[in-house]
Each structure stands twice: as C-alpha cells, then as structure tokens.
Design a protein around this motif. Structure first.
Motif, PDB file in Angstrom:
ATOM      1  N   LEU A   1       0.836  -1.192   0.000  1.00  0.00           N
ATOM      2  CA  LEU A   1       0.000   0.000   0.000  1.00  0.00           C
ATOM      3  C   LEU A   1       0.873   1.246   0.000  1.00  0.00           C
ATOM      4  N   TRP A   2       0.430   2.253  -0.733  1.00  0.00           N
ATOM      5  CA  TRP A   2       1.024   3.588  -0.669  1.00  0.00           C
ATOM      6  C   TRP A   2      -0.021   4.526  -0.087  1.00  0.00           C
ATOM      7  N   ASP A   3       0.291   5.155   1.033  1.00  0.00           N
ATOM      8  CA  ASP A   3      -0.599   6.161   1.600  1.00  0.00           C
ATOM      9  C   ASP A   3      -0.312   7.475   0.873  1.00  0.00           C
ATOM     10  N   ILE A   4      -1.278   7.983   0.136  1.00  0.00           N
ATOM     11  CA  ILE A   4      -1.058   9.197  -0.667  1.00  0.00           C
ATOM     12  C   ILE A   4      -1.840  10.381  -0.096  1.00  0.00           C
ATOM     13  N   SER A   5      -2.041  10.359   1.216  1.00  0.00           N
ATOM     14  CA  SER A   5      -2.752  11.432   1.910  1.00  0.00           C
ATOM     15  C   SER A   5      -1.772  12.246   2.741  1.00  0.00           C
ATOM     16  N   PRO A   6      -1.837  13.571   2.686  1.00  0.00           N
ATOM     17  CA  PRO A   6      -0.991  14.376   3.563  1.00  0.00           C
ATOM     18  C   PRO A   6      -1.517  14.351   4.995  1.00  0.00           C
ATOM     19  N   PRO A   7      -0.666  14.648   5.969  1.00  0.00           N
ATOM     20  CA  PRO A   7      -1.140  14.693   7.353  1.00  0.00           C
ATOM     21  C   PRO A   7      -2.093  15.865   7.571  1.00  0.00           C
ATOM     22  N   VAL A   8      -3.103  15.646   8.391  1.00  0.00           N
ATOM     23  CA  VAL A   8      -4.068  16.692   8.744  1.00  0.00           C
ATOM     24  C   VAL A   8      -3.916  16.983  10.229  1.00  0.00           C
ATOM     25  N   HIS A   9      -3.620  18.241  10.541  1.00  0.00           N
ATOM     26  CA  HIS A   9      -3.378  18.649  11.926  1.00  0.00           C
ATOM     27  C   HIS A   9      -3.465  20.154  11.986  1.00  0.00           C
ATOM     28  N   GLU A  10      -3.431  20.701  13.184  1.00  0.00           N
ATOM     29  CA  GLU A  10      -3.402  22.155  13.307  1.00  0.00           C
ATOM     30  C   GLU A  10      -2.126  22.673  12.645  1.00  0.00           C
ATOM     31  N   GLY A  11      -2.277  23.604  11.743  1.00  0.00           N
ATOM     32  CA  GLY A  11      -1.155  24.095  10.965  1.00  0.00           C
ATOM     33  C   GLY A  11      -1.088  23.515   9.573  1.00  0.00           C
ATOM     34  N   ALA A  12      -1.903  22.499   9.266  1.00  0.00           N
ATOM     35  CA  ALA A  12      -1.939  21.961   7.903  1.00  0.00           C
ATOM     36  C   ALA A  12      -2.421  23.057   6.949  1.00  0.00           C
ATOM     37  N   PRO A  13      -1.785  23.196   5.777  1.00  0.00           N
ATOM     38  CA  PRO A  13      -2.159  24.292   4.880  1.00  0.00           C
ATOM     39  C   PRO A  13      -3.553  24.131   4.307  1.00  0.00           C
ATOM     40  N   VAL A  14      -4.241  25.261   4.145  1.00  0.00           N
ATOM     41  CA  VAL A  14      -5.541  25.312   3.479  1.00  0.00           C
ATOM     42  C   VAL A  14      -5.533  26.474   2.507  1.00  0.00           C
ATOM     43  N   PHE A  15      -6.494  26.460   1.590  1.00  0.00           N
ATOM     44  CA  PHE A  15      -6.638  27.581   0.658  1.00  0.00           C
ATOM     45  C   PHE A  15      -6.816  28.857   1.476  1.00  0.00           C
ATOM     46  N   PRO A  16      -6.130  29.948   1.123  1.00  0.00           N
ATOM     47  CA  PRO A  16      -6.239  31.179   1.909  1.00  0.00           C
ATOM     48  C   PRO A  16      -7.697  31.600   2.112  1.00  0.00           C
ATOM     49  N   GLY A  17      -8.048  31.818   3.363  1.00  0.00           N
ATOM     50  CA  GLY A  17      -9.412  32.179   3.713  1.00  0.00           C
ATOM     51  C   GLY A  17     -10.285  31.008   4.090  1.00  0.00           C
TER      52      GLY A  17
END
Length: 216
Positions: A5-21
């Motif tokens: 398996l290849w996990d192709i998901s980035p980590p999600v946590h406080e500080g994870a980047p989102v689209f501005p706004g």
C-alpha cells in the motif's frame, strides 16, 4: 503475500495548509480520561477541502450534487499514476502523452518532486482544460493531482472545474505522490457520507495490483 500500500494522503493537523481564507483545522478535547470519565473525546473544526479530498459537484455547480450523494465507484478501482514533475503551471497533454496507452478510468498526476505538505503553494500546478477533455475521450472518470486544485490558485473562472462539471468527471486534490512510481495501481479514496457538504476529506491509498502467478 500482502499487496503493498502507498498512503497518498498528507497529514491533517493544526497548521496543515488550506486555501487562503478557508477554515483551518482545529481540535479540542471535550472529555479526557480521568476518574469518572473512561474515554478521550475530541471536537474538530475543519474545511472539507483540507488534506487529500474529493470535491463535490456543488462546489463548482450551484445545481450539483453534494458529496454525500455522489456515486462511489469512481473513487475505487484501477488507476494510473503519471509523472509530470515541474513541467510548468498547467499539465498539458504533451506532459502525460507518454503514459496513456491502455489507460484505466482513473488518472493521478504527480507534479511535485516533494509535495509541500507544510505550507500553502500559490504557484501550484493545475490541469489544462484541454488535457481533461482528452482524458475523458479515453474513458477516464476521475482525475487527481498532488496540488490543492485542478485550477490555478488565482483563477476566478475555474475552467478545469467547469470542464469536469460538463463532462461528469470526479476529482481528487492535494494528494501526495512523492514515493509513487509511474504505473498502474488500485485506488481507494472514498469520501465520507457528508450529506450536504461541498467536499470530503479522504484517506487516499494506492494498492499494488495483483500479479499473475507462475503458469498463469
């Protein structure tokens, strides 16, 4: 033997980047293990477009389906990973034409050498609408990319999103394909049944395809 398996998901946590706004990830504990409380329980707030995610048609079409009402088959099955690393602001047909023979119905394109999982990239690569058109003529039902959008970050017309709307394609964004060689895999990236949402995070993975045994 178990398939790789290849996990192709980035980590999600406080500080994870989102689209501005957009709404950043936030979490707080509403219950913690202590005398009289046997469990830890948290509360989270987040944009459904954080991390690896599937856009719903309603995200770019006021009359489109919400993510909880889309069919699941596009998000599960054979797919091809194609490399178009650092080829410019748009993924053009010439960048992927080397890998389109006997194309499966799902195509994921890698544009980064290393995906910027810790920061927002305003110069993200996107799909050229004409590339999506040609993929659709070959039977592709889902496209994916390792950037935050299939359109340029500053686009106000969302031409590629409007192309998938017109053609009825599904999309995955913000994948991490850094360690994935070009080739064919099984994609598993089911969205949550968020009945009225415009997108859903997914835990996107690729599974190694079964190889025929000796004498097959």
């Amino acid at each position: 033997m178990n398939a790789r398996l290849w996990d192709i998901s980035p980590p999600v946590h406080e500080g994870a980047p989102v689209f501005p706004g957009d709404t950043p990830y936030r979490q707080r504990w509403v219950a913690t293990i202590a005398p009289g409380c046997p469990v830890n329980v948290s509360e989270i707030a987040l944009s459904p477009h954080i991390g690896a995610h599937a856009d719903a048609p309603i995200h770019y079409d006021p009359d489109g389906a919400t993510i909880g009402r889309v069919d699941l088959p596009p998000y599960l099955g054979p797919c091809r990973v194609i490399h178009a690393i650092a080829r410019g602001p748009l993924v053009e047909w010439a960048h992927i034409a080397h890998a389109i023979d006997a194309l499966p119905p799902r195509v994921l394109v890698r544009t980064y050498e290393r995906a910027p999982v810790d920061r927002w990239d305003a110069q993200l690569a996107a799909f050229a609408p004409a590339t999506i058109e040609r993929l659709a003529t070959l039977g592709v039902v889902l496209i994916g990319i390792d950037t935050a959008s299939i359109d340029p970050a500053d686009s106000k017309t969302l031409d590629s999103h409007q192309t998938i709307r017109r053609l009825g394609l599904r999309v995955l964004e913000n994948l991490v394909l850094d360690e994935v060689p070009e080739g064919d895999y099984e994609l598993i990236a089911l969205p949550l049944k968020l009945v009225n949402a415009d997108a859903s995070p997914v835990r996107a993975v690729l599974r190694e395809l079964a190889r025929p045994g000796p004498g097959a």
